[in-house]
Design a protein around this motif. Sequence first.
Motif, PDB file in Angstrom:
ATOM      1  N   VAL A   1       1.829  -2.951  -9.797  1.00  0.00           N
ATOM      2  CA  VAL A   1       1.191  -2.691 -11.088  1.00  0.00           C
ATOM      3  C   VAL A   1      -0.239  -2.247 -10.828  1.00  0.00           C
ATOM      4  N   ALA A   2      -0.681  -1.238 -11.559  1.00  0.00           N
ATOM      5  CA  ALA A   2      -2.082  -0.799 -11.511  1.00  0.00           C
ATOM      6  C   ALA A   2      -2.517  -0.472 -12.925  1.00  0.00           C
TER       7      ALA A   2
ATOM      8  N   LEU B   1      -1.441   4.789 -22.127  1.00  0.00           N
ATOM      9  CA  LEU B   1      -0.473   5.705 -21.530  1.00  0.00           C
ATOM     10  C   LEU B   1      -0.158   5.185 -20.136  1.00  0.00           C
ATOM     11  N   VAL B   2       1.104   4.866 -19.910  1.00  0.00           N
ATOM     12  CA  VAL B   2       1.540   4.183 -18.691  1.00  0.00           C
ATOM     13  C   VAL B   2       2.629   4.998 -18.016  1.00  0.00           C
ATOM     14  N   SER B   3       2.561   5.083 -16.705  1.00  0.00           N
ATOM     15  CA  SER B   3       3.593   5.784 -15.938  1.00  0.00           C
ATOM     16  C   SER B   3       4.441   4.790 -15.165  1.00  0.00           C
ATOM     17  N   THR B   4       5.646   5.207 -14.835  1.00  0.00           N
ATOM     18  CA  THR B   4       6.538   4.384 -14.030  1.00  0.00           C
ATOM     19  C   THR B   4       7.427   5.281 -13.191  1.00  0.00           C
ATOM     20  N   GLY B   5       8.289   4.658 -12.402  1.00  0.00           N
ATOM     21  CA  GLY B   5       9.268   5.391 -11.612  1.00  0.00           C
ATOM     22  C   GLY B   5      10.561   4.607 -11.584  1.00  0.00           C
ATOM     23  N   PHE B   6      11.613   5.269 -11.167  1.00  0.00           N
ATOM     24  CA  PHE B   6      12.932   4.642 -11.164  1.00  0.00           C
ATOM     25  C   PHE B   6      13.541   4.686  -9.770  1.00  0.00           C
ATOM     26  N   ASN B   7      14.213   3.619  -9.421  1.00  0.00           N
ATOM     27  CA  ASN B   7      14.865   3.477  -8.132  1.00  0.00           C
ATOM     28  C   ASN B   7      16.072   4.405  -8.042  1.00  0.00           C
TER      29      ASN B   7
ATOM     30  N   GLY C   1      -2.295   3.045 -17.006  1.00  0.00           N
ATOM     31  CA  GLY C   1      -1.593   2.070 -16.189  1.00  0.00           C
ATOM     32  C   GLY C   1      -0.388   2.679 -15.509  1.00  0.00           C
ATOM     33  N   TYR C   2       0.151   1.925 -14.571  1.00  0.00           N
ATOM     34  CA  TYR C   2       1.315   2.360 -13.805  1.00  0.00           C
ATOM     35  C   TYR C   2       2.019   1.122 -13.287  1.00  0.00           C
ATOM     36  N   TYR C   3       3.352   1.175 -13.251  1.00  0.00           N
ATOM     37  CA  TYR C   3       4.111   0.094 -12.637  1.00  0.00           C
ATOM     38  C   TYR C   3       5.391   0.654 -12.047  1.00  0.00           C
ATOM     39  N   GLU C   4       5.920  -0.019 -11.039  1.00  0.00           N
ATOM     40  CA  GLU C   4       7.192   0.385 -10.453  1.00  0.00           C
ATOM     41  C   GLU C   4       7.708  -0.738  -9.563  1.00  0.00           C
ATOM     42  N   ARG C   5       9.014  -0.835  -9.503  1.00  0.00           N
ATOM     43  CA  ARG C   5       9.690  -1.780  -8.629  1.00  0.00           C
ATOM     44  C   ARG C   5      10.308  -1.022  -7.457  1.00  0.00           C
ATOM     45  N   GLY C   6      10.355  -1.672  -6.281  1.00  0.00           N
ATOM     46  CA  GLY C   6      11.089  -1.114  -5.160  1.00  0.00           C
ATOM     47  C   GLY C   6      10.289  -0.218  -4.239  1.00  0.00           C
ATOM     48  N   LEU C   7       8.963  -0.242  -4.353  1.00  0.00           N
ATOM     49  CA  LEU C   7       8.139   0.617  -3.504  1.00  0.00           C
ATOM     50  C   LEU C   7       7.923  -0.013  -2.133  1.00  0.00           C
ATOM     51  N   ASN C   8       7.706   0.842  -1.159  1.00  0.00           N
ATOM     52  CA  ASN C   8       7.395   0.422   0.201  1.00  0.00           C
ATOM     53  C   ASN C   8       5.909   0.590   0.489  1.00  0.00           C
ATOM     54  N   ALA C   9       5.468   0.048   1.620  1.00  0.00           N
ATOM     55  CA  ALA C   9       4.042   0.105   1.964  1.00  0.00           C
ATOM     56  C   ALA C   9       3.529   1.535   1.988  1.00  0.00           C
TER      57      ALA C   9
END
Length: 271
Positions: free
Chosen positions: A249-250, A161-167, A210-218
Amino acid sequence: MTDPLHSDLLDLAREAARRAGELLRDGRPADLAVAATKSSPIDVVTEMDIAAEKLITGLIADHRPDDGILGEEGAATEGTSGVRWVIDPLDGTVNYLYGLPTWAVSIAAEQDGETVVGVVAAPMRGETYHAVRGGGAWATDARDGERRLACRPAPPLEQALVSTGFNYVTEVRAHQAEVARRLIPLLRDIRRGGSAAVDLCDVAAGRLDGYYERGLNAWDVAAGDLIAREAGALTGGRPGERPSRDLTVAGTPGVFEPLQRLLEDFGAWHD
């Protein structure tokens, strides 16, 4: 034995996150409105984001005036102590704007460029997560008190089961949707919570594989990344790289590497 400095930083981060979380939870106006936008008209800032950041940075400045600060809503101080605070006063602003519960206060402390303390407070869950480098990851709530976190045993990728986010930029979102479309048949399922900090803590707590996302900041990932790693998860960006705006990615060991490889193959890090 925990470094006394790290203990002090943790105490201050927990207090700041608690106060900011209470302000956001109890002070949310019924007519909450958008105060500004960032990357696009749907990437919003509310008056409460700004108020929470002022509370956090003011408390830190009172106790540690020589520290540096990097905050999502504009706080930026170089500092001279070797310690820098990385702050997201309200991670999950759109959820907060709509009255959804998945949002958090995220506060990390870096020493000489390395994250040594992370705190994520999720007031609507009644939970606060924290970690000190080398000291494990922990969660605190009213029912169970303090408990140590550990990520789940690794399932086969098809059962993950994996989570993500959208820009919030339309072209980037369209590409992310295509990556998710290709991933979904290869996983148990995908979730979209709306807060990177909470997703990383859910990996730490065994609620996600797991988790992944593009476009994240510090400020989106600094605290949650440390919490996930201290709970036994692996984190990174593109293969061989640290988390970055290109990709974060985590995952539990056994899920992280195959997920990372798929994301590389699918070009998750570019348009």
